[in-house]
Design a protein around this motif. Structure first.
Motif, PDB file in Angstrom:
ATOM      1  N   GLY A  14       0.508  -1.435  -0.292  1.00  0.00           N
ATOM      2  CA  GLY A  14      -0.009   0.131   0.301  1.00  0.00           C
ATOM      3  C   GLY A  14       0.914   1.611   0.214  1.00  0.00           C
ATOM      4  O   GLY A  14       0.347   2.315  -0.898  1.00  0.00           O
ATOM      5  N   LEU A  18       1.580   5.291  -2.422  1.00  0.00           N
ATOM      6  CA  LEU A  18       1.544   7.184  -1.726  1.00  0.00           C
ATOM      7  C   LEU A  18       2.748   7.731  -1.867  1.00  0.00           C
ATOM      8  O   LEU A  18       3.118   8.703  -1.917  1.00  0.00           O
ATOM      9  N   CYS A  19       3.881   7.225  -1.985  1.00  0.00           N
ATOM     10  CA  CYS A  19       5.095   7.735  -2.586  1.00  0.00           C
ATOM     11  C   CYS A  19       5.472   8.447  -3.718  1.00  0.00           C
ATOM     12  O   CYS A  19       4.955   8.251  -4.876  1.00  0.00           O
ATOM     13  N   LEU A  43       4.341   9.864   4.438  1.00  0.00           N
ATOM     14  CA  LEU A  43       2.733   9.197   4.064  1.00  0.00           C
ATOM     15  C   LEU A  43       2.774   8.564   4.283  1.00  0.00           C
ATOM     16  O   LEU A  43       2.372   7.621   4.734  1.00  0.00           O
ATOM     17  N   VAL A  45       4.389   6.165   6.339  1.00  0.00           N
ATOM     18  CA  VAL A  45       4.503   6.058   7.778  1.00  0.00           C
ATOM     19  C   VAL A  45       3.730   6.042   8.277  1.00  0.00           C
ATOM     20  O   VAL A  45       2.544   5.416   9.253  1.00  0.00           O
ATOM     21  N   ARG A  46       2.076   7.147   8.279  1.00  0.00           N
ATOM     22  CA  ARG A  46       1.599   7.922   8.095  1.00  0.00           C
ATOM     23  C   ARG A  46       0.270   6.298   7.832  1.00  0.00           C
ATOM     24  O   ARG A  46      -0.675   6.282   8.414  1.00  0.00           O
ATOM     25  N   PHE A  47       0.334   5.910   6.600  1.00  0.00           N
ATOM     26  CA  PHE A  47      -0.450   4.859   6.149  1.00  0.00           C
ATOM     27  C   PHE A  47      -0.060   3.321   6.790  1.00  0.00           C
ATOM     28  O   PHE A  47      -1.024   2.690   7.526  1.00  0.00           O
ATOM     29  N   CYS A  48       0.997   2.941   7.009  1.00  0.00           N
ATOM     30  CA  CYS A  48       0.799   1.229   7.087  1.00  0.00           C
ATOM     31  C   CYS A  48       0.252   1.480   7.840  1.00  0.00           C
ATOM     32  O   CYS A  48       0.611   1.336   9.613  1.00  0.00           O
ATOM     33  N   PRO A  49      -0.349  -0.275   7.809  1.00  0.00           N
ATOM     34  CA  PRO A  49      -1.489  -0.136   8.602  1.00  0.00           C
ATOM     35  C   PRO A  49      -0.650  -0.995   9.794  1.00  0.00           C
ATOM     36  O   PRO A  49      -1.572  -1.313  11.049  1.00  0.00           O
ATOM     37  N   VAL A  50       0.726  -1.469   9.953  1.00  0.00           N
ATOM     38  CA  VAL A  50       1.549  -2.097  10.711  1.00  0.00           C
ATOM     39  C   VAL A  50       2.613  -1.847  11.437  1.00  0.00           C
ATOM     40  O   VAL A  50       3.313  -2.840  11.838  1.00  0.00           O
ATOM     41  N   GLN A  51       2.927  -0.566  11.296  1.00  0.00           N
ATOM     42  CA  GLN A  51       3.532   0.154  11.636  1.00  0.00           C
ATOM     43  C   GLN A  51       5.236  -0.087  10.961  1.00  0.00           C
ATOM     44  O   GLN A  51       6.461  -0.610  12.157  1.00  0.00           O
TER      45      GLN A  51
ATOM     46  N   LEU B 169      -1.439   7.183  -5.598  1.00  0.00           N
ATOM     47  CA  LEU B 169      -2.808   7.968  -3.591  1.00  0.00           C
ATOM     48  C   LEU B 169      -2.429   8.843  -3.347  1.00  0.00           C
ATOM     49  O   LEU B 169      -1.039   8.520  -2.540  1.00  0.00           O
ATOM     50  N   PRO B 224      -6.456   6.970   6.700  1.00  0.00           N
ATOM     51  CA  PRO B 224      -5.079   6.935   7.525  1.00  0.00           C
ATOM     52  C   PRO B 224      -5.302   9.376   7.372  1.00  0.00           C
ATOM     53  O   PRO B 224      -3.562   8.848   7.834  1.00  0.00           O
ATOM     54  N   SER B 229      -2.723   5.049  12.154  1.00  0.00           N
ATOM     55  CA  SER B 229      -3.156   3.833  11.380  1.00  0.00           C
ATOM     56  C   SER B 229      -2.823   2.661  12.441  1.00  0.00           C
ATOM     57  O   SER B 229      -3.480   1.870  12.491  1.00  0.00           O
ATOM     58  N   LEU B 232      -5.556   1.186  14.219  1.00  0.00           N
ATOM     59  CA  LEU B 232      -6.115  -0.122  14.238  1.00  0.00           C
ATOM     60  C   LEU B 232      -6.120  -1.149  15.178  1.00  0.00           C
ATOM     61  O   LEU B 232      -7.444  -2.263  14.818  1.00  0.00           O
ATOM     62  N   ARG B 233      -4.540  -1.724  15.157  1.00  0.00           N
ATOM     63  CA  ARG B 233      -4.859  -2.907  15.920  1.00  0.00           C
ATOM     64  C   ARG B 233      -5.594  -2.419  17.379  1.00  0.00           C
ATOM     65  O   ARG B 233      -5.759  -3.553  17.329  1.00  0.00           O
ATOM     66  N   MET B 256      -4.193  -1.710   1.652  1.00  0.00           N
ATOM     67  CA  MET B 256      -4.774  -0.925   1.547  1.00  0.00           C
ATOM     68  C   MET B 256      -6.143  -0.835   0.086  1.00  0.00           C
ATOM     69  O   MET B 256      -6.008  -1.447  -0.673  1.00  0.00           O
TER      70      MET B 256
END
Lengths: 64, 393
Positions: A14, A18-19, A43, A45-51, B169, B224, B229, B232-233, B256
């Motif tokens: 994902g 964004l990059c 961007l 870093v802010r997205f990553c769902p698992v950090q 995006l 996000p 984010s 989420l967890r 995503m």
């Protein structure tokens, strides 16, 4: 510097969409970061769902 | 592997395999390449599809169906909840690895050459000649040529990017999702459940999609740009603990869900994008499997028409864009706007809408659900929709 924690990263890719600089790519061995292209915009870093992405220290800009 | 193909399809997910299958059935010589060692690696997907969405493309087969869905459940912020049971089947929850393999197998039966563990790391397009693609196959690498290329390489769309299509995006045009496969719980195997608003899904949506009567895909999506984010967890863990107490997480996945961004990124020269790579997704629910097969099919039909000389190669992208626009353009745009309205919903709005839906659905009989009527009535019963819609449309 932007770093990826390979143990956390689930290869969802994902962050790549964004990059704005195409600094992130994924291939058979996982996620790769082009440190020269990365502008530390965070961007991804802010997205990553698992950090899995982290900015660890300021990038030092040399003007030599 | 020959070094020149009429069509190379990158990515053996539903979009790519279906494109390859469609093209092979129309007599094209097709090479389908897949990055992973085998098709159908467990992936980030909630796996639900409607009855029509599936049967328009593939006949249902028990080998890839986990559960048959008859009921929809909604829980909104205030705790108000209702379950609607439809007299007929509404959809399926698939077993995606088996489903992906099933379509790829059909493609191979139709004459497609499938190569796995193969990664396309460069592409060169030309105005008139064939495209060149650089492949890495284990330690080896080679250039292959293709008259046409369909990139169905998923949300990251590396091929599109390498070909100079602006596929990136903004942060506000996607949802970050985290999902667990949870086992050791009791669930209604015919129910798709959604939670919106409140403590479990502030500014997002949580889903419980049954995989059997004791396992489910349970996930959460958040925008996000407006949320941390890391939540989420924390939220998912709290939801599982509160609702089930005792459970096992078999594995987790993340991903995503891109939002539809218009039909401007469908291709260039002799390259077409399909599926998530083209952002052909239902922006409201994130559903993408049927749209992936649909765009894959249209891309292959456009290529087959160009090969047979129905139009000049230079018109390929425009023809494909027109086909996508005719068949699903309205729907994709409508869902994107609906998503923008729902993003502004407060917990009270959700409750008004849910209470309206419960009453409306309770009065309906089999086969008499009319989406246009639901939308019209919703605007009357939930007046704030009108104000929000003015900004979105």
């Amino acid at each position: 510097m932007l770093e990826v924690n390979c143990e956390k990263c689930l290869d969802c890719a994902g962050c790549i969409c964004l990059c704005p600089e195409t600094a992130l790519t994924i291939n058979l061995t996982g996620l790769h970061i082009d440190q020269n292209a990365c502008t530390l915009c965070a961007l991804c870093v802010r997205f990553c769902p698992v950090q899995a992405l982290e900015i660890t220290e300021k990038k030092i800009l040399t003007n030599s | 592997m020959e070094n020149h193909h009429q069509l190379i399809v990158v990515g053996a997910g539903p979009a790519g395999s279906y494109a390859a299958l469609t093209a092979a059935r129309r007599g094209l010589n097709v090479l389908l390449i897949e990055r992973d060692p085998e098709v159908g690696r467990p992936l980030a997907c909630a796996e639900a599809i409607s009855v029509l969405g599936l049967s328009s493309f593939i006949d249902p087969d028990p080998s890839f169906i986990a559960t048959e869905i008859y009921s929809l459940g909604f829980t909104v912020a205030s705790g108000f909840a209702f379950t609607y049971r439809h007299p007929e089947q509404l959809g399926y929850v698939l077993n995606r690895p088996a489903f992906d393999r099933y379509i790829a197998d059909r493609a191979v039966e139709a004459g497609v050459e499938l190569v796995t563990s193969t990664y396309a790391d460069a592409i060169e397009l030309s105005d008139t000649g064939p495209a060149r693609i650089h492949l890495r196959i284990g330690d080896r690498d080679c250039w292959v040529k293709a008259d046409y290329v369909i990139a169905a390489d998923g949300v990251e769309s590396m091929i599109g990017r390498m070909a100079g299509i602006k596929t990136f995006l903004p942060l506000s045009r996607n949802d970050a999702c985290l999902q667990y496969r949870v086992t050791g719980i009791e669930v209604d195997a015919q129910l798709l459940e959604f939670c919106v608003g409140g403590k479990y899904s502030p500014d997002g949506y949580l889903w419980v999609f049954a995989k059997s009567d004791h396992s489910a895909n349970i996930g959460l999506g958040l925008n996000p740009a407006a949320n941390d984010s890391g939540e989420l967890r924390r939220i998912l863990d709290r939801f599982l603990k509160d609702r089930y107490g005792d459970f096992t997480i078999e594995f987790e996945s993340c991903g995503m869900v891109p939002k539809f961004v218009g039909l401007g990124i469908l291709g260039r020269h002799n390259l077409l994008l399909a599926g998530d790579a083209a952002r052909a997704v239902d922006s409201l629910t994130g559903a993408g499997i049927a749209k992936a097969m649909h765009t894959g099919s249209l891309a292959a039909q456009a290529v087959a028409a160009a090969v047979s000389g129905e139009f000049d190669r230079g018109e390929l992208v425009e023809r494909y864009r027109a086909m996508v626009s005719d068949e699903i353009g309205w729907e994709l745009r409508f869902l994107q706007k609906a998503y923008r309205i729902f993003r502004k919903f407060t917990d009270r709005d959700w409750e008004s809408l849910a209470r309206f839906l419960e009453k409306y659905l309770a009065k309906r009989k089999a086969g008499s659900i009319n989406p246009a009527q639901i939308i019209k009535l919703a605007f009357i019963r939930v007046p704030r929709l009108i104000r929000l819609a003015r900004h979105a449309f």
